[in-house]
Design an enzyme around this catalytic site. Structure first.
Site, PDB file in Angstrom:
ATOM      1  N   SER A   1       0.964  -1.222   0.080  1.00 29.15           N
ATOM      2  CA  SER A   1      -0.232   0.059   0.084  1.00 29.15           C
ATOM      3  C   SER A   1       0.946   1.120   0.011  1.00 29.15           C
ATOM      4  CB  SER A   1      -0.956   0.009   1.272  1.00 29.15           C
ATOM      5  OG  SER A   1      -0.308  -0.264   2.323  1.00 29.15           O
TER       6      SER A   1
ATOM      7  N   HIS B   1       5.588 -12.738   7.521  1.00 26.96           N
ATOM      8  CA  HIS B   1       5.769 -11.579   7.008  1.00 26.96           C
ATOM      9  C   HIS B   1       7.034 -11.232   6.018  1.00 26.96           C
ATOM     10  CE1 HIS B   1       6.321  -7.010   7.300  1.00 26.96           C
ATOM     11  NE2 HIS B   1       5.199  -7.011   7.382  1.00 26.96           N
TER      12      HIS B   1
ATOM     13  N   ASP C   1      -2.281  -8.571  11.555  1.00 24.03           N
ATOM     14  CA  ASP C   1      -3.805  -8.955  11.289  1.00 24.03           C
ATOM     15  C   ASP C   1      -4.170 -10.093  12.031  1.00 24.03           C
ATOM     16  OD1 ASP C   1      -3.866  -6.997   9.013  1.00 24.03           O
ATOM     17  OD2 ASP C   1      -2.667  -8.229   8.077  1.00 24.03           O
TER      18      ASP C   1
HETATM   19  N1  HAX Z   1       0.768 -19.993   5.815  1.00 27.57           N
HETATM   20  C1  HAX Z   1       1.242 -20.744   4.813  1.00 27.57           C
HETATM   21  N2  HAX Z   1       2.343 -20.475   4.108  1.00 27.57           N
HETATM   22  C2  HAX Z   1       3.037 -19.498   4.161  1.00 27.57           C
HETATM   23  C3  HAX Z   1       2.717 -18.521   5.327  1.00 27.57           C
HETATM   24  C4  HAX Z   1       1.638 -18.847   6.008  1.00 27.57           C
HETATM   25  N3  HAX Z   1       1.099 -17.844   7.089  1.00 27.57           N
HETATM   26  N4  HAX Z   1       3.682 -17.363   5.142  1.00 27.57           N
HETATM   27  C5  HAX Z   1       4.613 -17.784   4.147  1.00 27.57           C
HETATM   28  N5  HAX Z   1       4.060 -18.906   3.895  1.00 27.57           N
HETATM   29  C6  HAX Z   1       4.929 -19.639   2.543  1.00 27.57           C
HETATM   30  C7  HAX Z   1       4.801 -19.010   1.298  1.00 27.57           C
HETATM   31  O1  HAX Z   1       3.496 -18.826   0.802  1.00 27.57           O
HETATM   32  C8  HAX Z   1       6.019 -19.446   0.508  1.00 27.57           C
HETATM   33  O2  HAX Z   1       5.494 -20.703  -0.074  1.00 27.57           O
HETATM   34  P1  HAX Z   1       5.899 -20.956  -1.661  1.00 27.57           P
HETATM   35  O3  HAX Z   1       7.581 -21.189  -1.562  1.00 27.57           O
HETATM   36  O4  HAX Z   1       5.436 -22.505  -1.690  1.00 27.57           O
HETATM   37  O5  HAX Z   1       5.562 -20.141  -2.407  1.00 27.57           O
HETATM   38  C9  HAX Z   1       7.177 -19.638   1.672  1.00 27.57           C
HETATM   39  O6  HAX Z   1       6.134 -20.014   2.752  1.00 27.57           O
HETATM   40  C10 HAX Z   1       8.225 -18.565   1.845  1.00 27.57           C
HETATM   41  O7  HAX Z   1       7.390 -17.463   2.164  1.00 27.57           O
HETATM   42  P2  HAX Z   1       8.195 -16.520   3.062  1.00 27.57           P
HETATM   43  O8  HAX Z   1       9.468 -15.882   2.295  1.00 27.57           O
HETATM   44  O9  HAX Z   1       8.293 -16.850   4.190  1.00 27.57           O
HETATM   45  O10 HAX Z   1       7.181 -15.172   2.736  1.00 27.57           O
HETATM   46  P3  HAX Z   1       6.907 -13.971   1.802  1.00 27.57           P
HETATM   47  O11 HAX Z   1       7.974 -12.859   2.152  1.00 27.57           O
HETATM   48  O12 HAX Z   1       6.853 -14.488   0.222  1.00 27.57           O
HETATM   49  O13 HAX Z   1       5.460 -13.705   2.108  1.00 27.57           O
HETATM   50  C11 HAX Z   1       3.513 -13.033   3.379  1.00 27.57           C
HETATM   51  C12 HAX Z   1       5.092 -12.857   3.325  1.00 27.57           C
HETATM   52  C13 HAX Z   1       3.033 -12.205   4.468  1.00 27.57           C
HETATM   53  C14 HAX Z   1       2.645 -12.931   2.208  1.00 27.57           C
HETATM   54  C15 HAX Z   1       3.296 -14.450   3.766  1.00 27.57           C
HETATM   55  O14 HAX Z   1       3.777 -14.862   5.192  1.00 27.57           O
HETATM   56  C16 HAX Z   1       1.691 -14.793   3.903  1.00 27.57           C
HETATM   57  O15 HAX Z   1       1.030 -15.340   2.806  1.00 27.57           O
HETATM   58  N6  HAX Z   1       1.008 -14.633   5.163  1.00 27.57           N
HETATM   59  C17 HAX Z   1      -0.428 -14.955   5.131  1.00 27.57           C
HETATM   60  C18 HAX Z   1      -1.135 -13.838   4.955  1.00 27.57           C
HETATM   61  C19 HAX Z   1      -0.758 -12.649   5.632  1.00 27.57           C
HETATM   62  O16 HAX Z   1      -0.946 -12.872   6.914  1.00 27.57           O
HETATM   63  N7  HAX Z   1      -0.748 -11.455   5.116  1.00 27.57           N
HETATM   64  C20 HAX Z   1      -0.649 -10.067   5.864  1.00 27.57           C
HETATM   65  C21 HAX Z   1       0.834  -9.838   6.194  1.00 27.57           C
HETATM   66  C22 HAX Z   1       1.092  -8.411   6.989  1.00 27.57           C
HETATM   67  C23 HAX Z   1       0.410  -7.266   6.192  1.00 27.57           C
HETATM   68  O17 HAX Z   1       0.913  -6.954   5.150  1.00 27.57           O
HETATM   69  N8  HAX Z   1      -0.596  -6.774   6.718  1.00 27.57           N
HETATM   70  O18 HAX Z   1      -1.452  -5.956   5.934  1.00 27.57           O
END
Ligand code: HAX
Length: 440
Positions: free
Chosen positions: A241, A318, A373
């Site tokens: 954002s 995160h 969240d």
């Molecule tokens: N549940 C399941 N799998 C998860 C996960 C979770 N909560 N968090 C990360 N992973 C997975 C990723 O999808 C990725 O999988 P693949 O290799 O198969 O693609 C792997 O773990 C490595 O990811 P990462 O490097 O640890 O995390 P990223 O930096 O790629 O992503 C995210 C960060 C926040 C998008 C991710 O942790 C996620 O999807 N979390 C759940 C959604 C969420 O809570 N989002 C809010 C984040 C905070 C925010 O912005 N608030 O507004």
């Protein structure tokens, strides 16, 4: 207001001179290296942006102009008889780079009150959408409709001197922040309360008035709104954002257009929409297990089932943080103080015990800990705000404080159009074979 602008301008002039010297002396210094993996994997860890309002540390969490959340809770002015910081004070801090006193916060509050009128065509635009539309769609539509009021776009069309960009941006930013609670509350009352709208109360602070217009009058809920609006306001410059608002703003799109773009990013489930997904996930778990207080082992089983279905556990993980998000902790403390027996909050705390080791055991997740969240919805449900599709709008109103304060700085520092280089896989392969120097 003129006084505030004069002081902002003086600070901006000093910052401009400082940055000019800094770049003259150190402009060629390397700040990091970029790997091919980073290029393909969401640019994680690439430092490539300036965002003055806050800085995120992977271990410690967010600091707003150097202040952590507990420090803000202690140092920022509060509402009369209140304990939580007034978000207007955080806005002042992010904008002016100094802690405000009570009088300065009151000045921001009254400035926002005076500017809070929303023209009717904005409500007409929202009303034109079907009631089934998602609240974030309505929110962005409302902000876009409000763009008719942009001082920046009007002055630009008249041929504004680039030295005045900051000034027109400043006006738009204050107007937009002043009006967002009214738009958000209108959406809430329209969608969930049969369009039984509530007039603003000009005696209340920005967040207190927002709570009032939503229809929640208890002091505790107003306190929650003050805390909520403070902790969601900013998370440095690279999150979707903030980055989107900055990127679109770099094309000199006015603050309404830029903020609306940022909000479209906030509406994604990996970003701000995660707050609704968390409550939805817990409700689905409760339904499947037939209990409103699942046992820890049941939570563990449900988590494993979610992962096996190829879904994320919302509220966990995160892109930058590597510890429990202090915004989660601040909300947990609020819950333990105001509603220690609440079953949904207890479930959130049980999830906090059970989920991280399961995520860690997968071996691929860089941060198994909860983010902001994971907790926010449970506090809202406690006070009766159960309509979880609305939660991201609350986040959006708060996020305006940070990204729009940043936009003022973007214009005051004259930051240019953002335009990083991209590559194709074919060109990468040629480069690896030594046949093409694509980066020169
Ligand atoms: N549940 C399941 N799998 C998860 C996960 C979770 N909560 N968090 C990360 N992973 C997975 C990723 O999808 C990725 O999988 P693949 O290799 O198969 O693609 C792997 O773990 C490595 O990811 P990462 O490097 O640890 O995390 P990223 O930096 O790629 O992503 C995210 C960060 C926040 C998008 C991710 O942790 C996620 O999807 N979390 C759940 C959604 C969420 O809570 N989002 C809010 C984040 C905070 C925010 O912005 N608030 O507004």
């Amino acid at each position: 207001m003129e006084l505030l602008k004069e002081r902002f301008k003086a600070k901006a002039d000093a910052a401009n001179a400082e940055i000019k010297d800094l770049l003259k002396e150190h402009g060629t210094k390397k700040i990091g290296e970029v790997s091919l993996a980073q290029v393909y994997q969401g640019m994680r860890g690439i430092t490539g942006l300036v965002s003055e309002t806050s800085l995120l540390d992977a271990q410690e969490g967010i600091r707003f102009r150097g202040y952590s959340i507990p420090e803000l809770q202690e140092k920022l002015p509060k509402a009369k008889d209140g304990n939580e910081p007034l978000p207007e004070g955080l806005f002042y801090l992010m904008l002016m780079d100094e802690l405000p006193n009570e009088e300065q916060v009151e000045f921001v509050t009254s400035t926002l009150q005076r500017r809070s009128h929303v023209p009717n065509h904005v409500f007409d635009m929202i009303d034109a959408l079907p009631l089934t539309s998602h609240p974030m769609t309505m929110f962005v539509t409302g902000v876009m409709a409000l763009q008719t009021e942009s001082v920046f776009s009007r002055e630009y069309a008249k041929g504004m001197n680039k030295k005045d960009y900051w000034h027109a941006t400043f006006e738009d930013v204050l107007n937009l922040i002043a009006r967002l609670p009214r738009i958000a509350a209108y959406i809430y009352r329209r969608k969930y309360k049969n369009s039984d709208h509530i007039h603003p109360d000009g005696m209340l602070d920005w967040a207190g008035n927002f709570a009032h217009m939503l229809g929640y009058e208890s002091e505790d809920f107003k306190e929650l709104m003050r805390l909520y609006m403070t902790i969601h306001a900013d998370h440095e410059g690279g999150n979707v954002s903030a980055h989107t608002t900055h990127l679109v703003g770099s094309a000199l799109s006015d603050p309404y257009l830029s903020f609306a773009a940022g909000m479209n990013g906030l509406a994604g489930p990996l970003h701000g929409l995660a707050n609704q997904e968390v409550i939805k996930w817990i409700y689905e778990m409760q339904q499947e297990l037939g209990t409103d207080l699942p046992a820890r082992e049941e939570i563990a089983e449900y988590t494993k089932k979610t992962l096996a279905a190829g879904k994320v556990v919302p509220g966990y993980g995160h892109a930058v943080l590597r510890k429990t998000d202090p915004r989660f902790t601040a909300q947990m403390e609020f819950g333990k103080k105001h509603m220690p027996q609440d079953k949904l909050c207890r479930t959130v705390w049980n999830i906090y015990e059970m989920v991280p080791p399961i995520l860690q055991s997968l071996g691929k997740i860089k941060n198994p800990w909860p983010n902001v969240d994971a907790h926010s919805g449970a506090l809202l449900v406690h006070y009766g705000l159960v309509e979880y599709e609305f939660y991201t709008v609350l986040f959006g109103v708060s996020r305006a404080l940070g990204v729009l304060a940043s936009l003022c700085w973007d214009r005051a520092l004259g930051l240019p159009l953002e335009r990083p280089k991209s590559v194709t896989t074919k060109s990468v392969k040629l480069w690896l074979e030594g046949k093409e120097e694509i980066w020169d």
